[in-house]
Design a protein around this motif. Structure first.
Motif, PDB file in Angstrom:
ATOM      1  N   PHE A   1      -2.858   6.538 -19.309  1.00 43.52           N
ATOM      2  CA  PHE A   1      -3.499   6.350 -18.007  1.00 43.52           C
ATOM      3  C   PHE A   1      -3.014   7.370 -16.975  1.00 43.52           C
ATOM      4  O   PHE A   1      -1.859   7.812 -16.993  1.00 43.52           O
ATOM      5  CB  PHE A   1      -3.240   4.934 -17.495  1.00 43.52           C
ATOM      6  CG  PHE A   1      -3.920   3.877 -18.313  1.00 43.52           C
ATOM      7  CD1 PHE A   1      -5.302   3.749 -18.320  1.00 43.52           C
ATOM      8  CD2 PHE A   1      -3.187   3.019 -19.112  1.00 43.52           C
ATOM      9  CE1 PHE A   1      -5.937   2.781 -19.066  1.00 43.52           C
ATOM     10  CE2 PHE A   1      -3.808   2.045 -19.869  1.00 43.52           C
ATOM     11  CZ  PHE A   1      -5.190   1.927 -19.854  1.00 43.52           C
ATOM     12  N   ARG A   2      -3.921   7.700 -16.072  1.00 43.19           N
ATOM     13  CA  ARG A   2      -3.594   8.587 -14.966  1.00 43.19           C
ATOM     14  C   ARG A   2      -2.590   7.907 -14.037  1.00 43.19           C
ATOM     15  O   ARG A   2      -2.594   6.678 -13.908  1.00 43.19           O
ATOM     16  CB  ARG A   2      -4.862   8.941 -14.175  1.00 43.19           C
ATOM     17  CG  ARG A   2      -5.794   9.880 -14.913  1.00 43.19           C
ATOM     18  CD  ARG A   2      -7.202   9.852 -14.338  1.00 43.19           C
ATOM     19  NE  ARG A   2      -7.227   9.989 -12.875  1.00 43.19           N
ATOM     20  CZ  ARG A   2      -7.239  11.153 -12.229  1.00 43.19           C
ATOM     21  NH1 ARG A   2      -7.229  12.283 -12.924  1.00 43.19           N
ATOM     22  NH2 ARG A   2      -7.275  11.207 -10.929  1.00 43.19           N
ATOM     23  N   PRO A   3      -1.740   8.685 -13.376  1.00 41.50           N
ATOM     24  CA  PRO A   3      -0.720   8.077 -12.515  1.00 41.50           C
ATOM     25  C   PRO A   3      -1.232   7.689 -11.126  1.00 41.50           C
ATOM     26  O   PRO A   3      -0.479   7.095 -10.348  1.00 41.50           O
ATOM     27  CB  PRO A   3       0.334   9.182 -12.404  1.00 41.50           C
ATOM     28  CG  PRO A   3      -0.453  10.454 -12.517  1.00 41.50           C
ATOM     29  CD  PRO A   3      -1.559  10.148 -13.503  1.00 41.50           C
ATOM     30  N   TYR A   4      -2.489   8.018 -10.824  1.00 39.72           N
ATOM     31  CA  TYR A   4      -2.998   7.815  -9.470  1.00 39.72           C
ATOM     32  C   TYR A   4      -3.702   6.468  -9.336  1.00 39.72           C
ATOM     33  O   TYR A   4      -4.481   6.069 -10.201  1.00 39.72           O
ATOM     34  CB  TYR A   4      -3.978   8.939  -9.103  1.00 39.72           C
ATOM     35  CG  TYR A   4      -3.450  10.303  -9.446  1.00 39.72           C
ATOM     36  CD1 TYR A   4      -2.430  10.876  -8.694  1.00 39.72           C
ATOM     37  CD2 TYR A   4      -3.937  11.010 -10.550  1.00 39.72           C
ATOM     38  CE1 TYR A   4      -1.918  12.129  -9.020  1.00 39.72           C
ATOM     39  CE2 TYR A   4      -3.432  12.254 -10.880  1.00 39.72           C
ATOM     40  CZ  TYR A   4      -2.418  12.806 -10.113  1.00 39.72           C
ATOM     41  OH  TYR A   4      -1.907  14.036 -10.453  1.00 39.72           O
ATOM     42  N   ARG A   5      -3.437   5.772  -8.260  1.00 36.65           N
ATOM     43  CA  ARG A   5      -4.097   4.503  -7.984  1.00 36.65           C
ATOM     44  C   ARG A   5      -5.462   4.740  -7.333  1.00 36.65           C
ATOM     45  O   ARG A   5      -5.633   5.684  -6.560  1.00 36.65           O
ATOM     46  CB  ARG A   5      -3.254   3.634  -7.051  1.00 36.65           C
ATOM     47  CG  ARG A   5      -1.916   3.203  -7.627  1.00 36.65           C
ATOM     48  CD  ARG A   5      -1.148   2.305  -6.651  1.00 36.65           C
ATOM     49  NE  ARG A   5      -1.867   1.060  -6.423  1.00 36.65           N
ATOM     50  CZ  ARG A   5      -2.393   0.691  -5.260  1.00 36.65           C
ATOM     51  NH1 ARG A   5      -2.284   1.487  -4.197  1.00 36.65           N
ATOM     52  NH2 ARG A   5      -3.012  -0.448  -5.147  1.00 36.65           N
ATOM     53  N   ASP A   6      -6.410   3.871  -7.610  1.00 35.71           N
ATOM     54  CA  ASP A   6      -7.700   3.881  -6.922  1.00 35.71           C
ATOM     55  C   ASP A   6      -7.548   3.000  -5.690  1.00 35.71           C
ATOM     56  O   ASP A   6      -7.501   1.769  -5.787  1.00 35.71           O
ATOM     57  CB  ASP A   6      -8.790   3.336  -7.841  1.00 35.71           C
ATOM     58  CG  ASP A   6     -10.169   3.401  -7.197  1.00 35.71           C
ATOM     59  OD1 ASP A   6     -10.259   3.734  -5.993  1.00 35.71           O
ATOM     60  OD2 ASP A   6     -11.168   3.112  -7.886  1.00 35.71           O
TER      61      ASP A   6
ATOM     62  N   ALA B   1      -8.649  -0.970  -1.781  1.00 37.84           N
ATOM     63  CA  ALA B   1      -7.399  -1.727  -1.838  1.00 37.84           C
ATOM     64  C   ALA B   1      -6.722  -1.771  -0.466  1.00 37.84           C
ATOM     65  O   ALA B   1      -6.765  -0.808   0.301  1.00 37.84           O
ATOM     66  CB  ALA B   1      -6.455  -1.091  -2.851  1.00 37.84           C
ATOM     67  N   LYS B   2      -6.097  -2.909  -0.179  1.00 37.20           N
ATOM     68  CA  LYS B   2      -5.300  -3.015   1.047  1.00 37.20           C
ATOM     69  C   LYS B   2      -4.033  -2.174   0.928  1.00 37.20           C
ATOM     70  O   LYS B   2      -3.569  -1.585   1.901  1.00 37.20           O
ATOM     71  CB  LYS B   2      -4.941  -4.481   1.303  1.00 37.20           C
ATOM     72  CG  LYS B   2      -6.130  -5.352   1.698  1.00 37.20           C
ATOM     73  CD  LYS B   2      -5.692  -6.780   1.986  1.00 37.20           C
ATOM     74  CE  LYS B   2      -6.881  -7.633   2.387  1.00 37.20           C
ATOM     75  NZ  LYS B   2      -6.485  -9.051   2.649  1.00 37.20           N
ATOM     76  N   ASP B   3      -3.471  -2.148  -0.268  1.00 38.02           N
ATOM     77  CA  ASP B   3      -2.285  -1.333  -0.544  1.00 38.02           C
ATOM     78  C   ASP B   3      -2.743   0.110  -0.780  1.00 38.02           C
ATOM     79  O   ASP B   3      -3.419   0.405  -1.755  1.00 38.02           O
ATOM     80  CB  ASP B   3      -1.563  -1.878  -1.775  1.00 38.02           C
ATOM     81  CG  ASP B   3      -0.337  -1.057  -2.147  1.00 38.02           C
ATOM     82  OD1 ASP B   3      -0.007  -0.097  -1.415  1.00 38.02           O
ATOM     83  OD2 ASP B   3       0.286  -1.375  -3.172  1.00 38.02           O
ATOM     84  N   LYS B   4      -2.375   1.002   0.113  1.00 37.17           N
ATOM     85  CA  LYS B   4      -2.837   2.392   0.037  1.00 37.17           C
ATOM     86  C   LYS B   4      -1.805   3.337  -0.582  1.00 37.17           C
ATOM     87  O   LYS B   4      -1.976   4.558  -0.518  1.00 37.17           O
ATOM     88  CB  LYS B   4      -3.196   2.898   1.442  1.00 37.17           C
ATOM     89  CG  LYS B   4      -4.337   2.122   2.108  1.00 37.17           C
ATOM     90  CD  LYS B   4      -5.647   2.235   1.321  1.00 37.17           C
ATOM     91  CE  LYS B   4      -6.795   1.530   2.036  1.00 37.17           C
ATOM     92  NZ  LYS B   4      -8.063   1.586   1.260  1.00 37.17           N
ATOM     93  N   THR B   5      -0.733   2.788  -1.179  1.00 36.45           N
ATOM     94  CA  THR B   5       0.219   3.679  -1.834  1.00 36.45           C
ATOM     95  C   THR B   5      -0.504   4.419  -2.959  1.00 36.45           C
ATOM     96  O   THR B   5      -1.261   3.818  -3.724  1.00 36.45           O
ATOM     97  CB  THR B   5       1.423   2.905  -2.394  1.00 36.45           C
ATOM     98  OG1 THR B   5       0.962   1.797  -3.170  1.00 36.45           O
ATOM     99  CG2 THR B   5       2.296   2.396  -1.263  1.00 36.45           C
ATOM    100  N   PRO B   6      -0.284   5.729  -3.063  1.00 32.98           N
ATOM    101  CA  PRO B   6      -1.161   6.547  -3.916  1.00 32.98           C
ATOM    102  C   PRO B   6      -0.843   6.551  -5.407  1.00 32.98           C
ATOM    103  O   PRO B   6      -1.694   6.949  -6.214  1.00 32.98           O
ATOM    104  CB  PRO B   6      -0.993   7.954  -3.344  1.00 32.98           C
ATOM    105  CG  PRO B   6       0.366   7.953  -2.715  1.00 32.98           C
ATOM    106  CD  PRO B   6       0.581   6.563  -2.210  1.00 32.98           C
ATOM    107  N   TYR B   7       0.359   6.112  -5.818  1.00 32.46           N
ATOM    108  CA  TYR B   7       0.758   6.312  -7.218  1.00 32.46           C
ATOM    109  C   TYR B   7       1.133   4.985  -7.880  1.00 32.46           C
ATOM    110  O   TYR B   7       1.753   4.109  -7.261  1.00 32.46           O
ATOM    111  CB  TYR B   7       1.937   7.296  -7.316  1.00 32.46           C
ATOM    112  CG  TYR B   7       1.614   8.608  -6.663  1.00 32.46           C
ATOM    113  CD1 TYR B   7       0.770   9.527  -7.283  1.00 32.46           C
ATOM    114  CD2 TYR B   7       2.112   8.922  -5.403  1.00 32.46           C
ATOM    115  CE1 TYR B   7       0.445  10.726  -6.674  1.00 32.46           C
ATOM    116  CE2 TYR B   7       1.792  10.120  -4.793  1.00 32.46           C
ATOM    117  CZ  TYR B   7       0.947  11.011  -5.430  1.00 32.46           C
ATOM    118  OH  TYR B   7       0.613  12.191  -4.804  1.00 32.46           O
TER     119      TYR B   7
END
Length: 209
Positions: free
Chosen positions: A58-63, A67-73
């Motif tokens: 899986f890619r390390p980046y969050r979608d 999302a309320k949580d905006k942390t990117p990784y």
């Protein structure tokens, strides 16, 4: 690349990322991710591919679009070998160490209906119960999202109502920080435990394919 375990630096990387989940941290430590996290994960899944199939790392980046949580990784690196929709084997490394699993992690309406039919049917339902009991005796945790009540169309007194409440069904095992996660022995452990999970993965796949 030959798999020799996940370095301590891989777990430390996620410890630090949980504290500073920012692009500036990522950019400054991307080489650590590439060399200490991603490369060993690719080596591990490549070594398992002949027996289990090719993995999606899986890619390390969050979608974060919705999302309320905006942390990117993501604060873990996972890989998945699929054999049917949302069904297969999983391995993950994070600050909490290493864990593995297998089963169905998400079933949509039609697939979930087929899975529940298999759970409700006497012969296949009892076979699934035996599979799960064997996994529990082998140190696996039986996990998955469940309804609080009986699913529509099934009596709350059904003999396998606890199974029927599942919306996903997984066997999971945590290796944590055991010393072997840093050595080539981890490959042996994952292979052995994925083999033990094969009856569950196969049962789930049979229902929806």
């Amino acid at each position: 690349m030959e798999f020799t375990g996940f370095p301590v630096a891989a777990l430390d990387f996620y410890d630090d990322l949980e504290v500073d989940n920012t692009k500036s941290f990522w950019d400054a430590h991307k080489a650590v991710y590439d060399e200490q996290v991603k490369a060993p994960m690719v080596a591990l899944t490549d070594a398992l591919a002949q027996e289990f199939g090719d993995a999606k790392v899986f890619r390390p980046y969050r979608d974060v679009r919705f999302a309320k949580d905006k942390t990117p990784y993501k604060t873990h690196q996972g890989a998945f070998v699929g054999v049917a929709p949302a069904t297969g084997w999983y391995v993950e490394v994070s600050a909490a160490g290493v864990r593995i699993g297998g089963g169905t992690y998400l079933a949509d309406g039609s697939d979930l209906a087929l899975i529940r039919e298999g759970m409700a049917e006497e012969k296949s339902g009892k076979r699934l119960q035996r599979i799960l009991s064997g996994l529990e005796r082998g140190g696996f945790e039986i996990a998955g999202d469940r309804l609080k009540t009986a699913p529509r169309g099934y009596d709350k007194d059904h003999p396998r109502i606890e199974l029927l409440r599942h919306k996903s069904l997984l066997g999971m095992k945590k290796y944590g920080f055991e010393p072997f996660v840093h050595t080539e022995e981890l490959l042996v452990r994952v292979r052995e435990d994925w083999r033990k999970l094969r009856p569950l993965v196969s049962w789930m796949a049979e229902q929806i394919t």
